[in-house]
Design a protein around this motif. Structure first.
Motif, mmCIF file in Angstrom:
data_model
loop_
_atom_site.group_PDB
_atom_site.id
_atom_site.type_symbol
_atom_site.label_atom_id
_atom_site.label_comp_id
_atom_site.label_asym_id
_atom_site.label_seq_id
_atom_site.Cartn_x
_atom_site.Cartn_y
_atom_site.Cartn_z
ATOM 1 N N CYS A 150 3.916 125.623 -12.057
ATOM 2 C CA CYS A 150 4.169 124.959 -10.809
ATOM 3 C C CYS A 150 4.607 123.695 -11.098
ATOM 4 O O CYS A 150 5.583 123.112 -10.907
ATOM 5 C CB CYS A 150 3.548 125.065 -10.296
ATOM 6 N N ARG A 151 3.236 122.870 -11.457
ATOM 7 C CA ARG A 151 3.897 121.221 -11.471
ATOM 8 C C ARG A 151 4.720 121.337 -12.482
ATOM 9 O O ARG A 151 5.258 120.271 -12.140
ATOM 10 C CB ARG A 151 2.516 120.500 -11.882
ATOM 11 N N SER A 152 5.156 121.762 -13.762
ATOM 12 C CA SER A 152 5.139 121.580 -14.724
ATOM 13 C C SER A 152 6.681 121.165 -14.043
ATOM 14 O O SER A 152 8.471 120.606 -14.530
ATOM 15 C CB SER A 152 5.602 122.424 -15.480
ATOM 16 N N ILE A 153 6.762 122.440 -13.168
ATOM 17 C CA ILE A 153 8.609 122.989 -12.596
ATOM 18 C C ILE A 153 9.020 121.914 -11.847
ATOM 19 O O ILE A 153 10.328 121.533 -11.932
ATOM 20 C CB ILE A 153 8.652 124.114 -12.249
ATOM 21 N N PHE A 154 8.180 121.270 -11.277
ATOM 22 C CA PHE A 154 8.048 120.688 -9.333
ATOM 23 C C PHE A 154 8.526 118.962 -10.626
ATOM 24 O O PHE A 154 9.507 118.115 -9.968
ATOM 25 C CB PHE A 154 7.113 120.271 -8.876
ATOM 26 N N ILE A 155 7.711 118.791 -11.404
ATOM 27 C CA ILE A 155 8.119 117.166 -11.837
ATOM 28 C C ILE A 155 9.359 117.291 -12.365
ATOM 29 O O ILE A 155 10.599 116.534 -11.871
ATOM 30 C CB ILE A 155 7.057 116.825 -13.149
ATOM 31 N N LEU A 156 10.121 118.281 -13.131
ATOM 32 C CA LEU A 156 11.506 118.377 -13.629
ATOM 33 C C LEU A 156 12.228 118.703 -13.000
ATOM 34 O O LEU A 156 13.260 117.798 -13.421
ATOM 35 C CB LEU A 156 11.256 119.798 -15.079
ATOM 36 N N ARG A 186 16.199 117.412 -12.798
ATOM 37 C CA ARG A 186 17.278 118.262 -13.614
ATOM 38 C C ARG A 186 17.500 119.474 -12.252
ATOM 39 O O ARG A 186 16.690 119.983 -11.242
ATOM 40 C CB ARG A 186 15.806 118.804 -14.535
ATOM 41 N N THR A 187 18.554 120.467 -12.201
ATOM 42 C CA THR A 187 18.911 121.223 -11.620
ATOM 43 C C THR A 187 18.302 122.550 -12.353
ATOM 44 O O THR A 187 17.254 122.837 -12.715
ATOM 45 C CB THR A 187 20.835 121.954 -11.750
ATOM 46 N N ASN A 188 18.043 123.563 -10.958
ATOM 47 C CA ASN A 188 17.094 124.583 -11.034
ATOM 48 C C ASN A 188 17.506 125.635 -12.666
ATOM 49 O O ASN A 188 16.789 125.916 -13.393
ATOM 50 C CB ASN A 188 16.745 126.155 -10.584
ATOM 51 N N PRO A 189 18.922 125.632 -12.914
ATOM 52 C CA PRO A 189 19.197 126.354 -14.591
ATOM 53 C C PRO A 189 18.910 125.979 -15.417
ATOM 54 O O PRO A 189 18.574 125.991 -16.436
ATOM 55 C CB PRO A 189 20.975 126.012 -13.783
ATOM 56 N N GLU A 190 18.837 124.383 -15.361
ATOM 57 C CA GLU A 190 18.942 122.866 -16.197
ATOM 58 C C GLU A 190 16.564 123.744 -16.315
ATOM 59 O O GLU A 190 16.046 123.605 -17.836
ATOM 60 C CB GLU A 190 18.752 121.776 -16.534
ATOM 61 N N ILE A 191 16.297 123.665 -15.750
ATOM 62 C CA ILE A 191 14.789 123.511 -15.996
ATOM 63 C C ILE A 191 14.609 125.340 -16.063
ATOM 64 O O ILE A 191 13.374 125.494 -17.327
ATOM 65 C CB ILE A 191 14.024 123.753 -14.580
ATOM 66 N N THR A 198 12.879 132.483 -11.291
ATOM 67 C CA THR A 198 11.518 131.763 -11.158
ATOM 68 C C THR A 198 11.045 130.841 -11.393
ATOM 69 O O THR A 198 10.496 130.162 -10.110
ATOM 70 C CB THR A 198 10.570 132.374 -12.813
ATOM 71 N N VAL A 199 12.054 129.784 -11.243
ATOM 72 C CA VAL A 199 11.831 128.570 -11.132
ATOM 73 C C VAL A 199 12.456 128.313 -9.830
ATOM 74 O O VAL A 199 11.407 127.132 -8.783
ATOM 75 C CB VAL A 199 13.239 127.815 -11.963
ATOM 76 N N GLY A 249 16.531 127.292 -18.300
ATOM 77 C CA GLY A 249 16.698 127.069 -20.127
ATOM 78 C C GLY A 249 15.954 126.638 -20.485
ATOM 79 O O GLY A 249 15.727 126.827 -21.818
ATOM 80 N N MET A 250 15.093 124.839 -20.254
ATOM 81 C CA MET A 250 14.360 123.863 -20.822
ATOM 82 C C MET A 250 12.902 125.469 -21.069
ATOM 83 O O MET A 250 12.431 125.170 -21.960
ATOM 84 C CB MET A 250 14.056 123.313 -20.113
ATOM 85 N N LEU A 251 12.768 125.655 -19.795
ATOM 86 C CA LEU A 251 11.480 126.615 -20.142
ATOM 87 C C LEU A 251 11.591 127.870 -20.403
ATOM 88 O O LEU A 251 10.443 128.696 -20.532
ATOM 89 C CB LEU A 251 10.276 126.511 -19.163
ATOM 90 N N ASP A 252 13.058 128.615 -20.733
ATOM 91 C CA ASP A 252 12.654 129.676 -20.509
ATOM 92 C C ASP A 252 12.407 131.067 -19.563
ATOM 93 O O ASP A 252 11.244 131.448 -19.941
ATOM 94 C CB ASP A 252 12.169 130.247 -22.429
#
Lengths: 181, 290
Positions: free
Chosen positions: A134-140, A146-151, A161-162, A153-156
């Motif tokens: 949750c922290r990783s996503i929030f910081i990104l 970063r946009t939600n689709p970008e995140i 979920t994002v 993509g980055m985290l698979d």
């Protein structure tokens, strides 16, 4: 998942240093800022980021090119941060002092505005209360813009979920910030 | 996503955290490449050692094959380095200052040994240490590594002391940063940090250097912090090339705390005698604590 990243990972797995350098260049800035947010110290963040890439190289043979590279380095660096905090805690206990990492402290309380205090509290709660993913996503999202689709993509992960994780982060923050809002 | 006012505020303010600027990526990459090289060097060493251990279990034919192999191996560059290494030894009461071709200074304490290859500063900066030495390492492109029985130390440019003797392992950093690795851990020591262990080390062993002039032996002092008397005495034996005997074996377990001037043997023994409240007798090279 981007094809380019997968190809780079395949090459790194076969000890290709040029590919490793490319991967390093692509991810260094984001990872450094990610770690700096967590440890609040530039030198330490630099060390942990470097050690993270070194560990990837040492264990390159066990890389799985299909899996998200950022998830991997986020996990390695997060574990290194935990090691560091644990070490400080042990040291402080040894010296009979209270651990002071992660706590908010201000140089000059008079000058601190309401917004700064809120920012500091958010920073602290993100570090202390949010689960790792949750922290990783929030910081990104918030620090890297970063946009939600970008995140996703980055985290698979799925975009859904994002979105859920970001919403969850906001809920935790709101609950813990009751006195400030 | 629909947000209420509070959530909107959090959403906005959470972007305002100031982060430090990202370091120069090329410089970081250069350092990373050096660390990657160190890793590969260590890998080579472990491989070499494991092949030696395999020998006694082999059959006769294989032994002959190995004998031939050995002849070829002797001609290889690796063997050349192995046999054409430089060794520097100190005996009791001897200190030696060594200036290496890269400008690195090593002060070797008594009863210690360093070994390094002829190709030092050409394609590597690796040395092996047994005993105790103080290092002032010059910065250059090749990583400087020290192998000990307790683990490998790797640095770029810094000053620090290493003690790797039978009774334990000790490393303290006066300047810069170093990295220590053993089979299970890889830890960093920064300026003013110190570890002292009897066998293997890990992150939690790191403490701050508590004494002013570290290391003590360079400054001709013995720093004792609840140090066992027999440990101190073996240090005195090495420094002054004498033998110390105890009439009362229980005395060995006494612990001493304090700073002892180590420039003159008689002064040292006198101080020890004061601290332990036992007299001593010095005949030739043998000191007996009564």
């Amino acid at each position: 998942m981007k094809e380019i990243e997968k190809n780079l990972l395949k090459k790194v797995k076969n000890s290709d240093k040029t590919a490793f350098r490319q991967l390093f260049s692509d991810f260094y800035d984001t990872l450094f800022r990610f770690v700096a947010y967590r440890v609040r110290d530039s030198d330490l963040a630099e060390d942990i980021t470097q050690e993270t890439f070194l560990r990837v190289w040492k264990k390159r043979e066990s890389l799985v090119p299909e899996k998200s590279f950022f998830s991997l380095i986020a996990r390695i660096s997060t574990n290194l941060c935990y090691d560091h905090f644990r070490h400080i805690e042990v040291r402080n206990r040894h010296q009979n002092q209270l651990p002071d990492f992660g706590k908010s402290h201000f140089d000059d309380p008079e000058k601190v505005t309401q917004a700064n205090m809120l920012e500091e509290e958010i920073h602290r709660i993100v570090n202390e209360k949010l689960p790792d993913k949750c922290r990783s996503i929030f910081i990104l999202s918030r620090m890297e813009g970063r946009t939600n689709p970008e995140i996703a993509g980055m985290l698979d992960l799925s975009v859904r979920t994002v979105e859920n994780q970001i919403y969850r982060a906001l809920k935790v923050l709101k609950k813990n910030l009751d006195n400030y809002l | 996503m629909k947000l209420d006012n509070k959530e909107k505020l959090i959403w906005e303010v959470s972007t305002q955290t100031q982060l430090p600027p990202v370091p120069d990526k090329d410089a970081v990459w250069d350092r990373l490449v050096q660390e990657m090289k160190i890793d590969q060097n260590n890998f080579g060493i472990t491989k070499k050692e494991s092949s030696w251990k395999l020998w006694p279990n082999m059959g006769n034919k294989i032994n002959i094959a190995i004998a031939y192999g050995l002849i070829f191996a002797l001609l290889s560059p690796l063997a050349y380095n192995f046999f054409f290494t430089k060794k520097i030894l100190t005996g009791n009461a001897q200190n030696e200052t060594i200036l290496l071709s890269d400008g690195t200074k090593i002060i070797l304490n008594s009863k210690s040994k360093i070994i390094y290859g002829r190709n030092y500063n050409i394609d590597n900066r690796s040395i092996k240490l047994t005993g105790e030495a103080y290092f002032e390492v010059e910065k250059n492109d090749l990583p400087f590594t020290i192998e000990t029985t307790y683990g490998v130390i790797s640095v770029l440019g810094t000053s620090f002391n290493v003690r790797s003797r039978e009774d334990g392992f000790e490393v303290g950093v006066n300047d810069g940063r170093i990295k220590l690795s053993n089979e299970s851990y890889s830890i960093h020591l920064s300026k003013g940090q110190f570890i002292e262990v009897e066998s293997s080390f890990e992150e939690k062993d790191i403490v701050d250097i508590s004494i002013k002039e570290y290391p003590d032996w360079i400054n001709q002092k013995f720093y004792c912090n609840e140090t066992r008397l027999d440990e101190l005495c073996s240090e005195i034996e090495r420094t002054f090339d004498i033998q110390i005997k105890f009439l009362d074996q229980n005395l060995k377990n006494l612990t001493i705390t304090g700073i002892i001037e180590a420039s003159d043997l008689n002064d040292v023994l006198y101080t020890v005698s004061l601290l332990t409240k036992h007299k001593f007798k010095l005949e030739d090279d043998i000191c007996t604590i009564l």
